[in-house]
Write a protein that holds these residues in place. Sequence first.
Motif, PDB file in Angstrom:
ATOM      1  N   ALA A  62       0.832  -1.206   0.000  1.00 15.72           N
ATOM      2  CA  ALA A  62       0.000   0.000   0.000  1.00 15.72           C
ATOM      3  C   ALA A  62       0.866   1.255   0.000  1.00 15.72           C
ATOM      4  CB  ALA A  62      -0.925  -0.013   1.209  1.00 15.72           C
ATOM      5  N   LEU A  63       0.455   2.244  -0.777  1.00 20.00           N
ATOM      6  CA  LEU A  63       1.228   3.479  -0.918  1.00 20.00           C
ATOM      7  C   LEU A  63       0.814   4.563   0.074  1.00 20.00           C
ATOM      8  CD1 LEU A  63       1.210   3.609  -4.819  1.00 20.00           C
ATOM      9  CD2 LEU A  63       3.205   3.195  -3.368  1.00 20.00           C
ATOM     10  N   GLN A  64      -0.448   4.570   0.480  1.00 16.85           N
ATOM     11  CA  GLN A  64      -0.920   5.659   1.337  1.00 16.85           C
ATOM     12  C   GLN A  64      -0.145   5.779   2.638  1.00 16.85           C
ATOM     13  OE1 GLN A  64      -2.754   5.313   4.315  1.00 16.85           O
ATOM     14  NE2 GLN A  64      -4.045   7.143   4.504  1.00 16.85           N
ATOM     15  N   PRO A  65       0.198   4.668   3.332  1.00 17.05           N
ATOM     16  CA  PRO A  65       0.961   4.821   4.586  1.00 17.05           C
ATOM     17  C   PRO A  65       2.362   5.397   4.382  1.00 17.05           C
ATOM     18  CG  PRO A  65      -0.096   2.660   4.470  1.00 17.05           C
ATOM     19  CD  PRO A  65      -0.211   3.271   3.113  1.00 17.05           C
ATOM     20  N   LEU A  66       2.903   5.309   3.162  1.00 16.85           N
ATOM     21  CA  LEU A  66       4.257   5.804   2.899  1.00 16.85           C
ATOM     22  C   LEU A  66       4.304   7.322   2.747  1.00 16.85           C
ATOM     23  CD1 LEU A  66       5.437   3.128   0.287  1.00 16.85           C
ATOM     24  CD2 LEU A  66       5.758   3.111   2.768  1.00 16.85           C
ATOM     25  N   GLN A  67       3.155   7.958   2.526  1.00 16.67           N
ATOM     26  CA  GLN A  67       3.067   9.415   2.319  1.00 16.67           C
ATOM     27  C   GLN A  67       4.076   9.862   1.262  1.00 16.67           C
ATOM     28  OE1 GLN A  67       2.732  11.889   5.830  1.00 16.67           O
ATOM     29  NE2 GLN A  67       1.903  10.214   7.046  1.00 16.67           N
ATOM     30  N   THR A  68       3.928   9.307   0.070  1.00 19.76           N
ATOM     31  CA  THR A  68       4.895   9.546  -1.004  1.00 19.76           C
ATOM     32  C   THR A  68       4.991  11.017  -1.410  1.00 19.76           C
ATOM     33  OG1 THR A  68       3.164   9.001  -2.602  1.00 19.76           O
ATOM     34  CG2 THR A  68       4.661   7.220  -1.940  1.00 19.76           C
TER      35      THR A  68
ATOM     36  N   MET B 128       9.792   4.199  -3.398  1.00 18.60           N
ATOM     37  CA  MET B 128       8.442   4.076  -3.942  1.00 18.60           C
ATOM     38  C   MET B 128       7.900   5.424  -4.410  1.00 18.60           C
ATOM     39  SD  MET B 128       7.555   0.817  -3.612  1.00 18.60           S
ATOM     40  CE  MET B 128       5.779   0.666  -3.535  1.00 18.60           C
ATOM     41  N   ALA B 129       8.332   6.512  -3.762  1.00 16.23           N
ATOM     42  CA  ALA B 129       7.856   7.844  -4.120  1.00 16.23           C
ATOM     43  C   ALA B 129       8.504   8.363  -5.393  1.00 16.23           C
ATOM     44  CB  ALA B 129       8.116   8.815  -2.970  1.00 16.23           C
ATOM     45  N   ASP B 130       9.758   8.022  -5.616  1.00 16.55           N
ATOM     46  CA  ASP B 130      10.513   8.491  -6.780  1.00 16.55           C
ATOM     47  C   ASP B 130      11.242   7.285  -7.370  1.00 16.55           C
ATOM     48  OD1 ASP B 130      12.034   9.722  -8.674  1.00 16.55           O
ATOM     49  OD2 ASP B 130      12.912  11.223  -7.328  1.00 16.55           O
ATOM     50  N   ARG B 131      10.735   6.776  -8.503  1.00 14.41           N
ATOM     51  CA  ARG B 131      11.229   5.507  -9.046  1.00 14.41           C
ATOM     52  C   ARG B 131      12.132   5.704 -10.264  1.00 14.41           C
ATOM     53  NH1 ARG B 131       7.040   1.027  -7.381  1.00 14.41           N
ATOM     54  NH2 ARG B 131       8.746  -0.208  -8.240  1.00 14.41           N
ATOM     55  N   ARG B 132      12.667   6.885 -10.420  1.00 16.30           N
ATOM     56  CA  ARG B 132      13.510   7.142 -11.589  1.00 16.30           C
ATOM     57  C   ARG B 132      14.862   6.443 -11.502  1.00 16.30           C
ATOM     58  NH1 ARG B 132      12.416  13.526 -11.504  1.00 16.30           N
ATOM     59  NH2 ARG B 132      12.514  13.003  -9.286  1.00 16.30           N
TER      60      ARG B 132
END
Length: 300
Positions: free
Chosen positions: A165-171, A235-239
């Motif tokens: 899940a992405l929401q808990p990571l506060q991307t 996960m927030a920046d996958r470059r």
Amino acid sequence: MRIVLLLLLLTFSKSLVAQNFYGFKNQRDIILSFGTGTTTYFGDLKDNGDYIDPKLNLNVGLQYFFHPNISGRAELSYFRISGDDKDSDFEGKNLRNLSFRSDNIEFNVSAVIHAFPKGIKFYQRPTINPYAFVGIGALYFNPKAQVPATDWNGNPLPDAGKYIALQPLQTEGKSYNKLAIVIPFGAGFKYKLNPFLNLGLEGGYRLTFTDYLDDVSTVYKDHNSFGEDYLAQAMADRRHELSPPKSPLGLKTDQKRGNPDNNDGYFMLSIKIEYYLPPTFLSSHKNKRGKGRYKRAKRR
């Protein structure tokens, strides 16, 4: 699979026609529906005009006529949506390299306005009846993405390839709500298969009050602000997954990651089977129990 399911439902409908004629002597006001079809997502991880990536939806509903032309409907739906920058035709999105998928549940209540009145009795309804609908609903969504093989420092990450899940990571530095209000609206038509069944085709768009169905909305979060949370940073920046890796432009908080000017949305296209429930279905169990007591008393 859907064709086989439809054939089974049509076969079942023939047996319903042969049921006790008692059903015709009573009005059937409540309609049970089952449907399946496709859902298409529209948001930051989808190109404008791209309608070729639909995902499965399933729905069940109850409908009641308050007026010969107007009914109220409550409906529960499950559907999946997804998006991937790798599929984009724009180089800028390819270089962003974000992706997601989400399994969602929607509940809505709608007013359904039919072109023709339903008839005095349910079996006297029109053979074909177009309709439009509008309502309000609640949506639960939970965007997820696959864990990269490494972080920005090249170190292996645990659970690589697993969806989390992405929401808990506060991307983007924001803890958004995974519950959202939606406004469903659209149109369809229903075809009378027999006195008890309709076959329907319906298309409806959902306006949402969130821009985070895909976890993408505003700007990159400062890399340094993640501290030692290297998983969230990756996960927030996958470059860094690109070949060759791109420099961490996200070091600045004003670098564009998404477009906050437009909320996300989705379109649902469904084939539905509608069944007019018997007037005694709510009390059928009670009646059976009463009949059993009567038989036992008679034997005595």
